[in-house]
Design a protein around this motif. Structure first.
Motif, PDB file in Angstrom:
ATOM      1  N   SER A 100       0.833  -1.210   0.000  1.00 44.51           N
ATOM      2  CA  SER A 100       0.000   0.000   0.000  1.00 44.51           C
ATOM      3  C   SER A 100       0.866   1.258   0.000  1.00 44.51           C
ATOM      4  O   SER A 100       0.562   2.236  -0.683  1.00 44.51           O
ATOM      5  N   THR A 101       1.951   1.226   0.766  1.00 41.79           N
ATOM      6  CA  THR A 101       2.875   2.363   0.784  1.00 41.79           C
ATOM      7  C   THR A 101       3.436   2.615  -0.606  1.00 41.79           C
ATOM      8  O   THR A 101       3.462   3.746  -1.090  1.00 41.79           O
ATOM      9  N   CYS A 102       3.862   1.540  -1.270  1.00 43.55           N
ATOM     10  CA  CYS A 102       4.382   1.666  -2.638  1.00 43.55           C
ATOM     11  C   CYS A 102       3.325   2.218  -3.581  1.00 43.55           C
ATOM     12  O   CYS A 102       3.619   3.049  -4.453  1.00 43.55           O
ATOM     13  N   CYS A 210      14.844   4.798   0.710  1.00 40.51           N
ATOM     14  CA  CYS A 210      14.369   3.505   1.214  1.00 40.51           C
ATOM     15  C   CYS A 210      13.312   3.719   2.291  1.00 40.51           C
ATOM     16  O   CYS A 210      13.326   4.744   2.989  1.00 40.51           O
ATOM     17  N   GLY A 211      12.426   2.753   2.446  1.00 40.89           N
ATOM     18  CA  GLY A 211      11.402   2.838   3.479  1.00 40.89           C
ATOM     19  C   GLY A 211      11.135   1.488   4.109  1.00 40.89           C
ATOM     20  O   GLY A 211      11.282   0.449   3.465  1.00 40.89           O
ATOM     21  N   VAL A 212      10.741   1.505   5.383  1.00 43.93           N
ATOM     22  CA  VAL A 212      10.317   0.295   6.097  1.00 43.93           C
ATOM     23  C   VAL A 212       8.952   0.575   6.706  1.00 43.93           C
ATOM     24  O   VAL A 212       8.806   1.456   7.558  1.00 43.93           O
ATOM     25  N   SER A 213       7.940  -0.158   6.244  1.00 41.06           N
ATOM     26  CA  SER A 213       6.586  -0.002   6.782  1.00 41.06           C
ATOM     27  C   SER A 213       6.482  -0.738   8.117  1.00 41.06           C
ATOM     28  O   SER A 213       7.478  -1.201   8.671  1.00 41.06           O
ATOM     29  N   SER A 214       5.274  -0.889   8.617  1.00 41.20           N
ATOM     30  CA  SER A 214       5.049  -1.461   9.947  1.00 41.20           C
ATOM     31  C   SER A 214       5.646  -2.865  10.074  1.00 41.20           C
ATOM     32  O   SER A 214       5.500  -3.692   9.178  1.00 41.20           O
ATOM     33  N   GLY A 241      24.652   6.649   2.908  1.00 42.42           N
ATOM     34  CA  GLY A 241      24.386   7.951   2.302  1.00 42.42           C
ATOM     35  C   GLY A 241      23.001   8.114   1.721  1.00 42.42           C
ATOM     36  O   GLY A 241      22.684   9.167   1.151  1.00 42.42           O
ATOM     37  N   VAL A 242      22.158   7.098   1.851  1.00 39.24           N
ATOM     38  CA  VAL A 242      20.804   7.149   1.276  1.00 39.24           C
ATOM     39  C   VAL A 242      19.785   7.378   2.388  1.00 39.24           C
ATOM     40  O   VAL A 242      19.796   6.682   3.414  1.00 39.24           O
ATOM     41  N   SER A 243      18.898   8.331   2.194  1.00 37.82           N
ATOM     42  CA  SER A 243      17.866   8.618   3.195  1.00 37.82           C
ATOM     43  C   SER A 243      16.914   7.442   3.322  1.00 37.82           C
ATOM     44  O   SER A 243      16.564   6.782   2.335  1.00 37.82           O
ATOM     45  N   ALA A 244      16.488   7.161   4.559  1.00 33.04           N
ATOM     46  CA  ALA A 244      15.537   6.092   4.829  1.00 33.04           C
ATOM     47  C   ALA A 244      14.460   6.617   5.768  1.00 33.04           C
ATOM     48  O   ALA A 244      14.715   7.491   6.603  1.00 33.04           O
ATOM     49  N   PHE A 245      13.268   6.077   5.613  1.00 32.49           N
ATOM     50  CA  PHE A 245      12.136   6.501   6.442  1.00 32.49           C
ATOM     51  C   PHE A 245      11.409   5.261   6.955  1.00 32.49           C
ATOM     52  O   PHE A 245      11.363   4.216   6.298  1.00 32.49           O
ATOM     53  N   THR A 246      10.840   5.410   8.149  1.00 32.80           N
ATOM     54  CA  THR A 246      10.000   4.359   8.703  1.00 32.80           C
ATOM     55  C   THR A 246       8.843   5.008   9.453  1.00 32.80           C
ATOM     56  O   THR A 246       8.695   6.229   9.455  1.00 32.80           O
ATOM     57  N   VAL A 247       8.003   4.176  10.072  1.00 35.09           N
ATOM     58  CA  VAL A 247       6.876   4.670  10.869  1.00 35.09           C
ATOM     59  C   VAL A 247       7.137   4.291  12.319  1.00 35.09           C
ATOM     60  O   VAL A 247       8.120   3.621  12.631  1.00 35.09           O
ATOM     61  N   LEU A 302       8.538   9.443   1.572  1.00 33.41           N
ATOM     62  CA  LEU A 302       9.339   8.818   0.522  1.00 33.41           C
ATOM     63  C   LEU A 302       9.214   9.590  -0.796  1.00 33.41           C
ATOM     64  O   LEU A 302      10.216   9.847  -1.473  1.00 33.41           O
ATOM     65  N   ALA A 303       7.994   9.973  -1.145  1.00 31.02           N
ATOM     66  CA  ALA A 303       7.773  10.716  -2.386  1.00 31.02           C
ATOM     67  C   ALA A 303       8.407  12.100  -2.320  1.00 31.02           C
ATOM     68  O   ALA A 303       9.000  12.579  -3.304  1.00 31.02           O
ATOM     69  N   ASN A 304       8.309  12.748  -1.172  1.00 31.31           N
ATOM     70  CA  ASN A 304       8.905  14.075  -1.029  1.00 31.31           C
ATOM     71  C   ASN A 304      10.418  14.013  -1.167  1.00 31.31           C
ATOM     72  O   ASN A 304      11.039  14.853  -1.829  1.00 31.31           O
ATOM     73  N   CYS A 305      11.030  12.992  -0.549  1.00 28.84           N
ATOM     74  CA  CYS A 305      12.483  12.825  -0.656  1.00 28.84           C
ATOM     75  C   CYS A 305      12.873  12.597  -2.117  1.00 28.84           C
ATOM     76  O   CYS A 305      13.857  13.172  -2.600  1.00 28.84           O
ATOM     77  N   TRP A 306      12.118  11.768  -2.830  1.00 33.54           N
ATOM     78  CA  TRP A 306      12.424  11.495  -4.239  1.00 33.54           C
ATOM     79  C   TRP A 306      12.333  12.781  -5.068  1.00 33.54           C
ATOM     80  O   TRP A 306      13.222  13.077  -5.871  1.00 33.54           O
TER      81      TRP A 306
END
Length: 532
Positions: A100-102, A210-214, A241-247, A302-306
């Protein structure tokens, strides 16, 4: 006695199916006709032969040898690290909500004018759903063309490699990279298959973000049975060096994510609560369910970072989300997840929940949505559960959560849309014998009956049924309620005799859950032209 009767009926159906298959598909003439008339189906048949093939011992994959083989596969189909870098990849792992995040990320970027590619799993009806370009599954013609290009390139020199040919999911992942390269996408969103560290999508060395969901407990035989162990595998997609996001995560899981990020010199950030992004405006989500707000928050980051990295623009306009982002969130589509399909006197609620946490979310969603529908209708509603899980899942625990929805009937079916011979092979599962799947269905029914008896609810236990395929179940439910749906579903049925049941004047609310493959089989009957 009931179990023996159902197995007997099922064996008869399989025998008739086998006989029909021999008559229809055994001659060279018909095979040639299939090659001419159904090139897509021939590609799918060939692909399905890779199911269950052991590319290498599982232990080897989890020592990193799977990724070495994956790099060789990519090189053999002429995909370089520069090609991967040029796809500007968004790489997402997680236990719950990563798909769903993707989907949200893809929709947001597409509404900003970005040509997107989206690789996901599993498919629901057709395998080409795993490869979306500009928001749509690639056509059968394109899939067929790309499939044979990749297949022949891998066949060309396989004898000189230790690992000659990829297994099913590895092949699909190679195909995804190949398609997105040749379709010249601006951004490729890749959903991790299982885990992260050793997943074959992790061949990407320089993603954009990169992202990690729940996080949750799932695939314990591969990832371990603790949140910390599972978090370590998911964090394996982080890159230096790559930004990553999680919840927000369970504390022990978040600590592992932060530790791995620090070790890899990746900058890990936590997405804010959804209300933080929408405090100054009204934002609707195309995917229903309260839990989708968590996925949407991660997708926004994730979209904002991209967009900032690739285009130098932000999706924030002051303290508000810009119009393209609002439209992207509102118009996002992701079938089989909190999906509602309405017919005359029937409403189907579909959610492929298959972990304990996601089943709880699906239960809450169904109760809220079905109650809201009941309040609008001028006639009484009754609820029916359609359920299946594989033997690796805890059926009793899942059903205990679903029990609170007050179903008057429960239906148990294998993840098989129809037992009729068909040219559509996308949903074929060659790894699990059909009789084994029915045996599991009967076990699921036994678990439900035990649960009902534990709650002194013998009347509901008596209203539980097993069907050999999904089409049979839908014909039975739709009888006297929706003639058109019944006629469509009956075309996919072998048998014409089903249990008797009264056709009341009530509105039937059907929850279909427990497996994405079950949901996919139902969609094939309910919306056969979904991908057209």
């Amino acid at each position: 006695m009931y179990r023996q009767t159902m197995l007997l009926i099922f064996r008869k159906s399989i025998a008739r199916l086998s006989l029909h298959s021999r008559v229809t598909f055994s001659t060279r003439q018909i095979h040639k006709m299939a090659m001419i008339d159904y090139p897509y189906e021939e590609a799918v048949k060939t692909l399905n032969q890779l199911q269950g093939t052991q590319m290498m011992p599982l232990a080897k994959k989890y020592e990193g040898y799977g990724l070495i083989a994956m790099r060789n596969f990519l090189a053999r189909v002429k995909i370089t690290d520069d090609d991967l870098g040029g796809m500007n990849i968004v790489h997402v792992a997680g236990t719950k909500g990563k798909g769903s995040t993707c989907a949200f990320v893809e929709s947001i970027l597409r509404h900003h004018g970005v040509k997107t590619g989206f690789f996901s799993s599993p498919h629901l009806i057709e395998v080409r759903e795993r490869f979306r370009v500009a928001g749509k599954p690639i056509s059968r013609e394109l899939f067929t063309s790309y499939f044979w290009q990749v297949y022949k390139l891998l066949e060309l020199d396989k004898d000189i490699y230790d690992v000659e040919f990829p297994s099913y999911f590895y092949f699909l992942t190679v195909l995804g990279f190949y398609i997105f390269k040749h379709e010249k996408v601006d951004a490729a969103i890749f959903e991790v298959g299982i885990g992260g560290t050793y997943d074959c999508t992790n061949v990407v060395t320089n993603p954009t973000v990169c992202g990690v969901s729940s996080l949750g407990i799932d695939h314990t035989n591969l990832l371990g049975d603790t949140i910390a162990s599972i978090a370590w595998h998911k964090a394996g997609i982080f890159k230096s060096g790559v930004s990553a996001f999680t919840v927000l995560q369970p504390l022990n899981g978040l600590e592992v994510l932060q530790e791995v990020a620090k070790k890899k010199q990746a900058c890990l950030n936590i997405a804010q609560d959804f209300t933080t992004y929408t405090a100054k405006q009204n934002v609707n989500l195309g995917l229903s369910g309260e839990y989708q707000k968590v996925n949407a928050s991660l997708a926004i980051e994730l979209a904002n970072c991209w967009l900032l990295k690739q285009l130098g623009v932000s999706l924030f306009s002051g303290e508000k989300l810009d119009k393209n982002t609002v439209d992207g969130l509102a118009n996002c589509e992701w079938n089989g997840r909190a999906q509602v399909i309405k017919f005359d006197s029937m409403t189907f609620y579909l959610d492929g929940a298959h972990t304990m946490r996601s089943v709880k979310c699906a239960t809450e969603w169904f109760q809220k949505e079905s109650d809201a529908e009941a309040a609008k209708l001028s006639k009484p509603c009754t609820k029916t559960l359609v359920f299946n899980v594989t033997k690796k899942r805890d059926a009793y625990s899942f059903l205990s959560t679903l029990y609170q929805c007050n179903f008057s009937k429960a239906i148990f079916v294998p993840n098989i849309a129809t037992l009729l011979p068909t040219h559509l092979n996308d949903q074929n599962n060659l790894q699990c014998p059909v009789e084994s799947r029915l045996a599991q269905v009967l076990q699921n029914k036994d678990e439900w009956n035990a649960l009902c008896k534990d709650n002194n609810d013998l009347m509901v236990a008596e209203q539980s049924y097993v069907f050999a395929c999904i089409a049979d179940a839908i014909v039975w439910m739709s009888k006297g309620r929706d003639d058109k749906l019944q006629q469509v579903a009956q075309l996919l049925c072998l048998e014409n005799s089903w249990p008797n049941h009264p056709c009341g004047s009530d509105h039937l609310q059907v929850l279909i859950t427990g497996s994405l493959h079950l949901v996919g089989g139902c969609l094939r009957v309910l919306k056969p032209n979904l991908n057209d």
